[in-house]
Design a protein around this motif. Structure first.
Motif, mmCIF file in Angstrom:
data_model
loop_
_atom_site.group_PDB
_atom_site.id
_atom_site.type_symbol
_atom_site.label_atom_id
_atom_site.label_comp_id
_atom_site.label_asym_id
_atom_site.label_seq_id
_atom_site.Cartn_x
_atom_site.Cartn_y
_atom_site.Cartn_z
ATOM 1 N N PRO A 201 -38.591 -11.866 -21.911
ATOM 2 C CA PRO A 201 -37.841 -11.169 -20.856
ATOM 3 C C PRO A 201 -37.581 -12.074 -19.649
ATOM 4 C CG PRO A 201 -39.783 -9.902 -21.526
ATOM 5 C CD PRO A 201 -39.895 -11.239 -22.167
ATOM 6 N N GLN A 202 -36.304 -12.137 -19.248
ATOM 7 C CA GLN A 202 -35.900 -12.979 -18.114
ATOM 8 C C GLN A 202 -35.504 -12.083 -16.938
ATOM 9 O OE1 GLN A 202 -35.460 -16.623 -18.338
ATOM 10 N NE2 GLN A 202 -36.739 -16.249 -20.116
ATOM 11 N N CYS A 203 -35.551 -12.657 -15.742
ATOM 12 C CA CYS A 203 -35.088 -11.915 -14.567
ATOM 13 C C CYS A 203 -33.551 -11.888 -14.604
ATOM 14 C CB CYS A 203 -35.576 -12.608 -13.297
ATOM 15 S SG CYS A 203 -34.848 -11.920 -11.811
ATOM 16 N N PRO A 204 -32.931 -10.725 -14.363
ATOM 17 C CA PRO A 204 -31.457 -10.680 -14.409
ATOM 18 C C PRO A 204 -30.815 -11.404 -13.221
ATOM 19 C CG PRO A 204 -32.351 -8.557 -13.738
ATOM 20 C CD PRO A 204 -33.520 -9.409 -14.095
ATOM 21 N N ASN A 205 -31.593 -11.627 -12.133
ATOM 22 C CA ASN A 205 -31.018 -12.241 -10.930
ATOM 23 C C ASN A 205 -31.327 -13.729 -10.793
ATOM 24 O OD1 ASN A 205 -30.486 -9.514 -10.226
ATOM 25 N ND2 ASN A 205 -32.536 -9.359 -9.364
ATOM 26 N N CYS A 206 -32.382 -14.215 -11.500
ATOM 27 C CA CYS A 206 -32.814 -15.614 -11.357
ATOM 28 C C CYS A 206 -33.004 -16.237 -12.737
ATOM 29 C CB CYS A 206 -34.145 -15.704 -10.601
ATOM 30 S SG CYS A 206 -34.226 -14.669 -9.144
ATOM 31 N N ASP A 207 -32.976 -17.574 -12.752
ATOM 32 C CA ASP A 207 -33.195 -18.264 -14.036
ATOM 33 C C ASP A 207 -34.684 -18.502 -14.293
ATOM 34 O OD1 ASP A 207 -30.596 -18.314 -14.712
ATOM 35 O OD2 ASP A 207 -30.186 -20.352 -14.061
ATOM 36 N N VAL A 208 -35.467 -17.449 -14.313
ATOM 37 C CA VAL A 208 -36.901 -17.597 -14.614
ATOM 38 C C VAL A 208 -37.355 -16.442 -15.493
ATOM 39 C CG1 VAL A 208 -37.686 -18.885 -12.576
ATOM 40 C CG2 VAL A 208 -37.469 -16.419 -12.446
ATOM 41 N N SER A 209 -38.456 -16.670 -16.217
ATOM 42 C CA SER A 209 -39.000 -15.578 -17.023
ATOM 43 C C SER A 209 -39.835 -14.672 -16.115
ATOM 44 C CB SER A 209 -39.873 -16.143 -18.144
ATOM 45 O OG SER A 209 -40.877 -16.953 -17.588
ATOM 46 N N LEU A 210 -40.008 -13.435 -16.532
ATOM 47 C CA LEU A 210 -40.779 -12.479 -15.734
ATOM 48 C C LEU A 210 -42.268 -12.689 -15.980
ATOM 49 C CD1 LEU A 210 -38.628 -9.275 -16.351
ATOM 50 C CD2 LEU A 210 -38.643 -10.694 -14.317
ATOM 51 N N THR A 211 -43.052 -12.563 -14.917
ATOM 52 C CA THR A 211 -44.506 -12.742 -15.015
ATOM 53 C C THR A 211 -45.163 -11.380 -15.199
ATOM 54 O OG1 THR A 211 -44.364 -14.651 -13.573
ATOM 55 C CG2 THR A 211 -46.535 -13.663 -13.804
ATOM 56 N N PHE A 212 -46.113 -11.303 -16.105
ATOM 57 C CA PHE A 212 -46.809 -10.041 -16.365
ATOM 58 C C PHE A 212 -47.959 -9.879 -15.365
ATOM 59 C CE2 PHE A 212 -50.252 -8.000 -19.145
ATOM 60 C CZ PHE A 212 -49.897 -6.714 -18.748
ATOM 61 N N HIS A 213 -47.995 -8.722 -14.670
ATOM 62 C CA HIS A 213 -49.110 -8.383 -13.768
ATOM 63 C C HIS A 213 -49.834 -7.180 -14.380
ATOM 64 C CE1 HIS A 213 -48.240 -10.739 -9.995
ATOM 65 N NE2 HIS A 213 -47.182 -10.992 -10.736
ATOM 66 N N SER A 214 -51.090 -7.383 -14.767
ATOM 67 C CA SER A 214 -51.768 -6.311 -15.517
ATOM 68 C C SER A 214 -52.246 -5.176 -14.618
ATOM 69 C CB SER A 214 -52.953 -6.874 -16.310
ATOM 70 O OG SER A 214 -53.937 -7.327 -15.416
ATOM 71 N N HIS A 215 -52.546 -5.464 -13.316
ATOM 72 C CA HIS A 215 -53.151 -4.404 -12.490
ATOM 73 C C HIS A 215 -52.200 -3.223 -12.291
ATOM 74 C CE1 HIS A 215 -51.089 -5.094 -8.576
ATOM 75 N NE2 HIS A 215 -50.887 -6.291 -9.097
#
Length: 817
Positions: free
Chosen positions: A531-545
């Motif tokens: 999964p990528q961010c629709p606004n930036c050229d980076v992948s999304l980071t998973f936050h478990s909390h």
């Protein structure tokens, strides 16, 4: 005789604006005062007077000012020169500097106010529903703010309605100035003097026998004030008596109590001064004397002292000397986290002379600190804080301390001015003829180069305080550990052994992982989609909390996906790891121990840093995991082990400073270990144990790293041999960004020839739907920096005049970090 004032407005404008003054105003106004002035059609801004003269502007007719906002100057002449230097050196406007330098509460805002016209004769038949409602409301109250009209009509767009009423001559629209700063007032009560005599007092208590609650409040008042005859805080009286505010109000209404307000400071020092004498050991004393000697020759002094060598004690001694001469001292730190420990040490020694200034304070608190420094009061002789402290209105600065001078957080990234606090502090000290000391265990290559070439004086502290040994550094090869199946999650067998050993001996552990969140990449095992961010050229980071996928650039977030968004497969794995994942794994491995985490997610509140650090100092936390916030200058006595979870993601970064930075980070984090008698241990986990930087960290040889990096910088023409200016172009249109960057690069190449690099896309080429492209200008040592900047400025002015590129923004960054 006509008089004029040149003003700096809080707008990104090249020039100062000139306004006309009456002779009376010209006699009263001084440079550094704030004036409210009209600008544009109907806006009012707060401007700072930079100069008063008698030359009218050539191009436009000067408008008169709106009102004078100060009785005496808010800025010192030194500040005005400093602003001018920052604007010219970092290629930005003085308005940008003004926005960064002044607490927001000083920049008075103007607000649109709607009032009924004097000659208004509203005819209900000619008005629609919205217009009628506004007129009806204005007949009941004299004026309304735009927000109030929005609430009344329950609409966001109310200007069309107001404009129609203005055209019908029914209402007037003006700008009104409002002050944002409100002093903090504390409410006090005291007994009416008429009841102070004993007979009247008894009579009063008898009269109140039918009002037992009121009588109770009165008795509480007597018991509290029996010792001291001072007025009493209303809050304290209500707490002690347990009564409600209504009961107290009845006593005030009857005239038994009198109430009054007193203005108080929001920030007060409540502790005790434990002024224990600081005794420097022989090596520190020698360094201290060398520094003083260099100060007599007006030199910038670089203090290169290994971690835990006692640099802070030397700073405190130097600050004490400056105060004894009646001067002010400024102590700059790169991180707010660092201030929490140092404030205590300084306050224990200097008491309320210490003021703290940084972005976690509220607007009103910052205004109070600003005023203390401006008035040169006893409170605020020493200012400690992050980079914005350099803009405070010092009256008589005697000493500037820049601690951890190598830190890149001293550089402001956005918005303009993109200044470097360390370099700016050197100029600020020079303006005041003050002494300046730069301290670090791992100085930046530029500063050490300056020291080697006699631009700065160099003083070294090569031993830890109390002759404590430097920690033992061990490198763990996780590539081999993975192959031999000797890894538990992200922990090597060796690291786990050492953690168990430290916990058994009731010592604390710090683990460093320079990534927040749980995992930076989610990947589908079936189709490989992540999964990528629709606004930036980076992948999304998973936050478990909070079970979210989040972009660290623009804040976009979605719920964690249970199946692949591309092919629907439920086989999803995470790749890479952040502080959150390390925390989860540790909780499973050491369920009986307290584990803390310190990163951007856990330090959002004003006192969040303090709580985490205090819990660790009080040994309530056994293991602390953190990002680079942990690496700088913190002093924990019980830490015997430091683990660097993954050294490779520091080294493999596309930047010419990556190796220098990773050396500094690793050596700094290693320095948190074994700061008392027992020798500490540092474990570095890496896939590349023979990398020269990791080898240099394990031997702690700064000079070796310095020489090697210097050779590379010379070869590839980077600082300290060349100066850099980076131009970043931003635009939502991809092809427009490319075209504009090519035009600008060609124009620069015509002048600077081979010293232009780019244009090229940065590693993250799209952020918040804007495309980025960089051009790097290299300036050789012999080339004049001032002339280069003039040429760059001229080319940028031509660029901005091209209509087709109007949508492209150019960000100028001098000395990028």
């Amino acid at each position: 005789m006509s008089y004029f004032a040149d003003l700096i407005l809080p707008l990104p404008l090249e020039k100062r604006f000139t306004y006309s003054l009456t002779a009376e105003e010209a006699n009263f106004i001084q440079p550094g005062m704030r004036l409210a002035v009209p600008f544009g059609k109907n806006r009012i801004y707060t401007g700072i007077v930079a100069d008063i003269h008698q030359n009218p502007p050539e191009v436009y007719e000067a408008k008169p000012i709106h009102q004078i906002l100060d009785e005496k100057a808010l800025l010192t002449p030194e500040q005005l020169s400093f602003w001018k230097w920052i604007a010219s050196y970092y290629l930005c406007s003085e308005g940008d500097v003004m926005r960064a330098a002044l607490p927001g509460a000083f920049l008075l805002e103007s607000e649109s106010i709607v009032k009924l016209s004097k000659d208004a004769r509203p005819d209900a038949s000619e008005l629609n529903d919205d217009e009628y409602l506004v007129i009806e409301a204005l007949q009941r109250q004299s004026s309304m703010k735009i927000q109030e009209v929005e609430q009344l009509l329950d609409k966001k767009k109310v200007l069309p309605v107001i404009n129609k009423l203005v055209m019908k001559d029914l209402v007037d629209l003006n700008q009104e100035i409002y002050e944002q700063f409100k002093p903090k007032e504390v409410r006090y009560v005291k007994l009416n003097p008429a009841y102070e005599a004993e007979t009247e007092m008894h009579q009063l208590l008898d009269d109140l026998s039918r009002a037992p609650k009121q009588r109770e409040v009165l008795l509480s008042y007597f018991s509290i004030t029996a010792k001291s005859k001072k007025a009493l805080k209303t809050k304290k009286l209500l707490q002690e008596s347990g009564a409600s505010a209504g009961v107290l109000k009845s006593l005030i209404d009857k005239g038994i109590f009198e109430e009054f307000y007193e203005v108080t400071d929001r920030i007060n020092f409540k502790g005790e001064i434990s002024n224990h004498e600081i005794n420097l050991n022989k090596i520190q004393q020698q360094a201290f004397e060398e520094i003083q000697q260099n100060f007599q020759e007006d030199k910038v002094c670089l203090l290169h002292g290994v971690t835990s060598s006692g640099k802070t004690e030397i700073y405190i001694k130097l600050i004490e000397e400056a105060l004894n001469k009646g001067k002010q001292a400024l102590y700059l730190l790169p991180e707010i986290a660092l201030t929490t420990q140092l404030i205590k040490r300084l306050q224990n020694y200097f008491g309320e002379k210490v003021l703290v200034y940084h972005s976690k304070y509220s607007l009103n608190e910052r205004v109070e600190i600003y005023r203390h420094v401006l008035e040169n009061s006893e409170k605020g002789k020493i200012v400690i804080g992050a980079r914005s402290c350099i803009f405070l209105p010092f009256q008589d600065l005697g000493l500037v301390v820049v601690d951890e001078e190598h830190e890149s957080t001293f550089k402001q990234f956005d918005p303009a001015p993109r200044y470097h606090a360390r370099d700016s502090a050197v100029v600020l000290a020079n303006l005041f003829k003050a002494n300046i000391i730069l301290g670090s265990a791992t100085p930046s290559i530029e500063s050490y180069f300056n020291a080697e070439h006699n631009k700065y004086a160099l003083v070294e502290l090569s031993r830890r305080y109390g002759n404590v040994m430097m920690p033992e550094v061990e490198v763990v090869d996780i590539k081999t550990a993975h192959r031999k199946k000797k890894m538990t999650g992200h922990f090597s067998e060796r690291l786990l052994e050492e953690i168990k050993e430290s916990l058994k001996e009731e010592e604390q552990v710090i683990l460093f992982q320079n990534r927040r969140g749980f995992s930076p990449i989610m990947e589908c095992n079936t189709c490989g989609h992540s999964p990528q961010c629709p606004n930036c050229d980076v992948s999304l980071t998973f936050h478990s909390h909070n079970n979210q996928l989040r972009c660290h650039y623009c804040g976009y977030h979605i719920a964690m996906q249970q199946q692949c968004m591309a092919c629907g497969s439920s086989e999803i794995t995470t790749k890479g790891f952040g502080t959150e994942q390390v925390e989860t794994e540790l909780k499973a491995l050491f369920p009986k121990h307290n584990i803390g985490r310190m990163d951007q997610d856990t330090t959002r509140g004003k006192y969040a840093y303090e709580k985490i650090i205090e819990a660790f100092e009080a040994q309530e936390t056994d293991i602390l995991i953190g990002t680079q916030m942990l690496t700088k200058g913190l002093d924990f006595r019980k830490v015997s082990l430091v683990g660097i979870m993954n050294a490779d993601n520091l080294l493999n970064f596309p930047d010419f400073r990556a190796h220098e930075r990773s050396f500094q980070l690793m050596l700094q984090v290693a320095g948190r270990s074994g700061r008392t008698k027992k020798r500490g241990k540092v474990l570095i986990q890496t896939y590349n144990p023979y990398h020269q930087i990791i080898q240099q960290v394990s031997t702690g040889s700064y000079i070796e790293m310095y020489k090697e990096q210097l050779e590379d910088r010379y070869q590839y023409q980077y600082p300290p041999y060349f100066r850099l200016i980076r131009l970043t172009l931003k635009c939502r249109d991809y092809s427009m960004t490319n075209e504009a960057a090519d035009w600008l690069a060609r124009a620069l190449e015509n002048v600077f020839d081979r010293y232009i690099l780019g244009p090229e896309f940065p590693p993250v080429a799209r952020i918040r739907n804007e495309y980025y492209k960089n051009i790097l200008i290299k300036i050789p040592q012999k080339q004049s920096l001032g002339k280069t900047k003039k040429v760059v400025h001229r080319i940028l002015t031509s660029f901005r005049a091209i209509g087709a590129y109007r949508s492209v923004r150019v960000v100028v960054n001098v000395d990028p970090q």
